[in-house]
Scaffold this motif. Sequence first.
Motif, mmCIF file in Angstrom:
data_model
loop_
_atom_site.group_PDB
_atom_site.id
_atom_site.type_symbol
_atom_site.label_atom_id
_atom_site.label_comp_id
_atom_site.label_asym_id
_atom_site.label_seq_id
_atom_site.Cartn_x
_atom_site.Cartn_y
_atom_site.Cartn_z
ATOM 1 N N MET A 1 0.773 -1.263 -0.127
ATOM 2 C CA MET A 1 -0.011 0.004 0.089
ATOM 3 C C MET A 1 0.889 1.283 -0.212
ATOM 4 O O MET A 1 1.864 1.468 0.860
ATOM 5 N N LYS A 2 0.522 2.165 -0.912
ATOM 6 C CA LYS A 2 1.359 3.438 -1.009
ATOM 7 C C LYS A 2 0.376 4.663 -0.284
ATOM 8 O O LYS A 2 -0.773 4.601 -0.724
ATOM 9 N N ILE A 3 1.058 5.348 0.692
ATOM 10 C CA ILE A 3 0.340 6.240 1.344
ATOM 11 C C ILE A 3 0.987 7.623 0.847
ATOM 12 O O ILE A 3 2.331 7.915 1.099
ATOM 13 N N VAL A 4 0.276 8.651 0.425
ATOM 14 C CA VAL A 4 0.688 10.182 0.720
ATOM 15 C C VAL A 4 0.258 10.975 1.577
ATOM 16 O O VAL A 4 -0.991 10.922 1.458
ATOM 17 N N VAL A 5 0.939 11.623 2.344
ATOM 18 C CA VAL A 5 0.474 12.569 3.404
ATOM 19 C C VAL A 5 0.638 13.781 3.072
ATOM 20 O O VAL A 5 1.902 14.161 2.900
ATOM 21 N N ILE A 6 -0.302 14.810 3.067
ATOM 22 C CA ILE A 6 -0.158 16.251 2.833
ATOM 23 C C ILE A 6 -0.561 17.121 3.976
ATOM 24 O O ILE A 6 -1.859 17.086 4.246
ATOM 25 N N ASN A 7 0.369 17.582 4.774
ATOM 26 C CA ASN A 7 0.092 18.264 5.942
ATOM 27 C C ASN A 7 -0.056 19.827 5.713
ATOM 28 O O ASN A 7 0.627 20.436 5.050
ATOM 29 N N GLY A 8 -0.924 20.514 6.095
ATOM 30 C CA GLY A 8 -1.379 21.839 5.760
ATOM 31 C C GLY A 8 -0.622 22.687 6.432
ATOM 32 O O GLY A 8 -1.048 23.987 6.330
ATOM 33 N N GLN A 9 0.383 22.175 7.098
ATOM 34 C CA GLN A 9 1.171 23.319 8.000
ATOM 35 C C GLN A 9 2.469 22.714 8.268
ATOM 36 O O GLN A 9 2.568 21.382 7.972
ATOM 37 N N ASN A 10 3.348 23.307 8.683
ATOM 38 C CA ASN A 10 4.757 22.947 8.751
ATOM 39 C C ASN A 10 5.149 22.270 10.003
ATOM 40 O O ASN A 10 5.789 21.313 10.090
ATOM 41 N N HIS A 11 4.386 22.681 10.871
ATOM 42 C CA HIS A 11 4.733 22.149 12.484
ATOM 43 C C HIS A 11 3.879 20.832 12.800
ATOM 44 O O HIS A 11 2.862 20.686 12.298
ATOM 45 N N LYS A 12 4.336 20.128 13.629
ATOM 46 C CA LYS A 12 3.673 18.846 14.109
ATOM 47 C C LYS A 12 2.790 19.019 15.395
ATOM 48 O O LYS A 12 3.267 18.743 16.297
ATOM 49 N N GLY A 13 1.483 19.471 15.000
ATOM 50 C CA GLY A 13 0.697 19.595 15.919
ATOM 51 C C GLY A 13 -0.112 18.619 16.221
ATOM 52 O O GLY A 13 -0.022 17.475 15.776
ATOM 53 N N SER A 14 -1.565 18.981 16.892
ATOM 54 C CA SER A 14 -2.448 17.631 17.114
ATOM 55 C C SER A 14 -2.766 16.958 15.890
ATOM 56 O O SER A 14 -3.116 15.731 15.882
ATOM 57 N N THR A 15 -3.166 17.884 14.608
ATOM 58 C CA THR A 15 -3.593 17.505 13.475
ATOM 59 C C THR A 15 -2.573 16.497 12.913
ATOM 60 O O THR A 15 -2.846 15.223 12.354
ATOM 61 N N TYR A 16 -1.129 16.874 13.037
ATOM 62 C CA TYR A 16 -0.343 16.031 12.317
ATOM 63 C C TYR A 16 -0.169 14.776 13.124
ATOM 64 O O TYR A 16 -0.105 13.535 12.287
ATOM 65 N N HIS A 17 -0.286 14.870 14.364
ATOM 66 C CA HIS A 17 -0.163 13.444 15.002
ATOM 67 C C HIS A 17 -1.248 12.567 14.975
ATOM 68 O O HIS A 17 -1.000 11.303 14.980
ATOM 69 N N ILE A 18 -2.669 13.006 14.851
ATOM 70 C CA ILE A 18 -3.551 12.315 14.391
ATOM 71 C C ILE A 18 -3.519 11.415 13.199
ATOM 72 O O ILE A 18 -3.645 10.194 12.903
ATOM 73 N N LEU A 26 -1.874 1.910 9.151
ATOM 74 C CA LEU A 26 -2.037 1.273 7.686
ATOM 75 C C LEU A 26 -0.740 0.561 7.308
ATOM 76 O O LEU A 26 -0.852 0.026 6.462
ATOM 77 N N ASN A 27 0.548 1.032 8.093
ATOM 78 C CA ASN A 27 1.724 0.195 7.649
ATOM 79 C C ASN A 27 2.132 0.044 6.224
ATOM 80 O O ASN A 27 2.197 -1.123 5.610
ATOM 81 N N GLY A 28 2.046 1.179 5.739
ATOM 82 C CA GLY A 28 2.215 1.260 4.199
ATOM 83 C C GLY A 28 3.690 1.922 4.008
ATOM 84 O O GLY A 28 4.485 2.337 4.624
ATOM 85 N N GLU A 29 3.939 2.204 2.559
ATOM 86 C CA GLU A 29 4.950 2.952 2.126
ATOM 87 C C GLU A 29 4.678 4.337 1.993
ATOM 88 O O GLU A 29 3.602 4.668 1.355
ATOM 89 N N VAL A 30 5.214 5.202 2.787
ATOM 90 C CA VAL A 30 4.741 6.667 2.984
ATOM 91 C C VAL A 30 5.679 7.724 2.417
ATOM 92 O O VAL A 30 6.775 7.869 2.593
#
Length: 230
Positions: A1-18, A26-30
């Motif tokens: 499984m290939k996964i792409v994650v696009i975070n809408g901000q630079n810092h690793k806050g609550s949204t990033y952690h979820i 998911l245990n895929g290629e990220v």
Amino acid sequence: MKIVVINGQNHKGSTYHIGNELVKKLNGEVTEFFLPKDFGEFCVGCTKCFIESEKKCPHYSKIENITKAIDEADVIILTSPVYVFHATGAMKALLDHYGYRWMIHRPEESMFSKQGVCITTAAGAGMKSTLKDMADSFFSWGVAKRYKYGMAVAATGWDEISEKKKTAIDRKTTKLAKKITKRVGKVKPGIATRMYFLMIRKMQKKGWNEADMEYWKKKGWTENKRPWRK
């Protein structure tokens, strides 16, 4: 499984952690991007992507690696905290650059077999409208299966979130990961997506934009071919 994650901000806050909790399960290629660090351009409204080609966009080379990752992924995850009841400006700026990929123009065929997840958090309210900002693009791209998860964390950072809420996040992301994993390679668009596609098909048969008409004709979509049929 290939996964792409696009975070809408630079810092690793609550949204990033979820989002990260879901990715781990998911245990895929990220492949992961942070905005605006990895792309911070605003659409200039030149309309070249619509009328001529997306390659004529002045930012084409800067966004190309993100586009490639999206196209190669089985699962697309968009994360954005609530900024004044909406997605971050950086997320909106990115999605603006993919207007030409909306079904009314030239949707990417692979989208009709992908899954997409929208994730947001807020200290209080605004999750619904923020999720809609991202989910609108998923629907209009033709993403076959779409999920939304918003959490009012009552905090301004991950370490401030209560253990009760973190337990709820763990349960939700575990359940969501199971659904996504089970459906990888098996999803097809639902009735709303198909009906919208067929409505656009009728419009494209009459035509108003030469680039779009040629694209649909080449794909065979104005005839009997459909992007969800192999």
